[in-house]
Scaffold this active site. Sequence first.
Site, mmCIF file in Angstrom:
data_model
loop_
_atom_site.group_PDB
_atom_site.id
_atom_site.type_symbol
_atom_site.label_atom_id
_atom_site.label_comp_id
_atom_site.label_asym_id
_atom_site.label_seq_id
_atom_site.Cartn_x
_atom_site.Cartn_y
_atom_site.Cartn_z
ATOM 1 C CG HIS A 88 -2.064 -0.916 1.142
ATOM 2 N ND1 HIS A 88 -3.009 -1.033 2.142
ATOM 3 C CD2 HIS A 88 -2.444 -1.786 0.165
ATOM 4 C CE1 HIS A 88 -3.919 -1.922 1.788
ATOM 5 N NE2 HIS A 88 -3.597 -2.396 0.600
ATOM 6 C CE1 TYR A 98 -6.711 0.052 4.772
ATOM 7 C CE2 TYR A 98 -5.614 2.182 4.595
ATOM 8 C CZ TYR A 98 -5.560 0.796 4.592
ATOM 9 O OH TYR A 98 -4.358 0.153 4.387
ATOM 10 C CD GLU A 140 -1.256 1.264 4.631
ATOM 11 O OE1 GLU A 140 -2.021 2.260 4.520
ATOM 12 O OE2 GLU A 140 -1.642 0.090 4.458
ATOM 13 N NE ARG A 206 0.859 -4.190 -14.015
ATOM 14 C CZ ARG A 206 -0.235 -3.456 -14.202
ATOM 15 N NH1 ARG A 206 -0.479 -2.424 -13.396
ATOM 16 N NH2 ARG A 206 -1.076 -3.738 -15.177
ATOM 17 N N GLY A 276 12.238 -13.976 -10.090
ATOM 18 C CA GLY A 276 12.417 -13.864 -8.649
ATOM 19 C C GLY A 276 13.859 -13.738 -8.219
ATOM 20 N N PRO A 279 15.538 -9.725 -6.414
ATOM 21 C CG PRO A 279 13.867 -10.587 -5.034
ATOM 22 C CD PRO A 279 14.182 -10.301 -6.468
ATOM 23 N N GLY A 390 3.121 -9.636 -7.192
ATOM 24 C CA GLY A 390 1.685 -9.566 -7.437
ATOM 25 C C GLY A 390 0.909 -9.852 -6.167
#
Length: 398
Positions: A88, A98, A140, A206, A276, A279, A390
């Site tokens: 988020h 929210y 957050e 993305r 993957g 990272p 995702g």
Amino acid sequence: MLSEPSTATVRATLPAVGAAIGDIADLFYRKLFEAHPELLRDLFNRGNQASGTQRRALAGSIAAFATQLVEHPDTRPDVMLDRIAHKHASLGVTAAQYDVVHTHLFAAIAEVLGDAVTPEVAAAWDEVYWLMANALIAIEERLYAQQGVVAGDVWRDWVVADRTEETEDVVTFRIRPADGAPAPGFRPGQYVSVQTELPDGARQIRQYSLSCAPGSPLRSITVKRVHGAGAPDGEVSRHLHAHVRPGDLLRVSAPYGDLVLKSSDAPLLLASAGIGCTPVLAMLEHLAETGHRTPVTVVHGDRSPAGHALRADHAALTGKLPDASAHFWYEDPEPGHPADRTGLVDLGGLAIAPGTHAYLCGPLPFMRSVRAQLLAQGVPAADIHYEVFGPDLWLAQD
């Protein structure tokens, strides 16, 4: 913690809500996007909406949170909440959103469950929602403060310094802040969001892992082109591959993500599949730069050597560590590749050092398989960390 009356009500209604949560999530998103089409255009991933993965992830997270509240009332699912909050934050989600979600989610609950939603049931599930929402808002807010940004305004313009074609379908963009200010710090394993304006005017977002160490002079993101059956699958990755060149601007968020190396001298296992590996490359480069000396086992699975993005870097960075080994599995290997490294990743022949901390990144079936193998070898579940590219469907499929 849920109040005592709400705990009893949620426990009693959880089976019915859980059985209907998929229908509730589907109706919720329809109502949300009818009222706020700009959210689908400029915030939510249209590909995930089209495939239904975002709906399944939402349903799984709500069901998991409610189950945690009634079965383990003295604890909170912080790993799940942190993962959601980081995503988020990378999107610039605000506390006010929210309230919007609450309006349409509870309208969907009332419509799907009908007369079963008594005032007591509505109040109990309202309590569940706000416990989860307020926990996320608090996390957050802390994440925004750590990066020195304001909620909803996480974006900066970055210049593409160069691009490298890694494979037929993978390209690395090296970028720097357009204003000349220092690039924000990050922890190895974190990602940034990239906001891209598409031909229809949508500003789709993305996430891409930073595939370099924090000490690198430029930041690197490595993008795999997604070959979907049609729009919107892969619409952003295809646009970046086709149109972004050195000198172009990218709109990039502050870095976030909870799959980060812990400050520990424990032995490490870094397991990845497909894209993957990105990272993991950042982690390996960081470990090499900081003089990590305890054992590191690097595991990767891919379809073929030609499709293994950053393969040379993967091997070279492993080689810079004093006690590290790399093990690559390919489904379609080149001649001479070891037979015991052909097919899917199998940890059976590897010695996993006691006290190993494992970091996994790749498709969900790969991570489930590797996690099961590690558990069978005695690695505690708390020491196995993962990142899903995702929507996180792990909980949705449990």
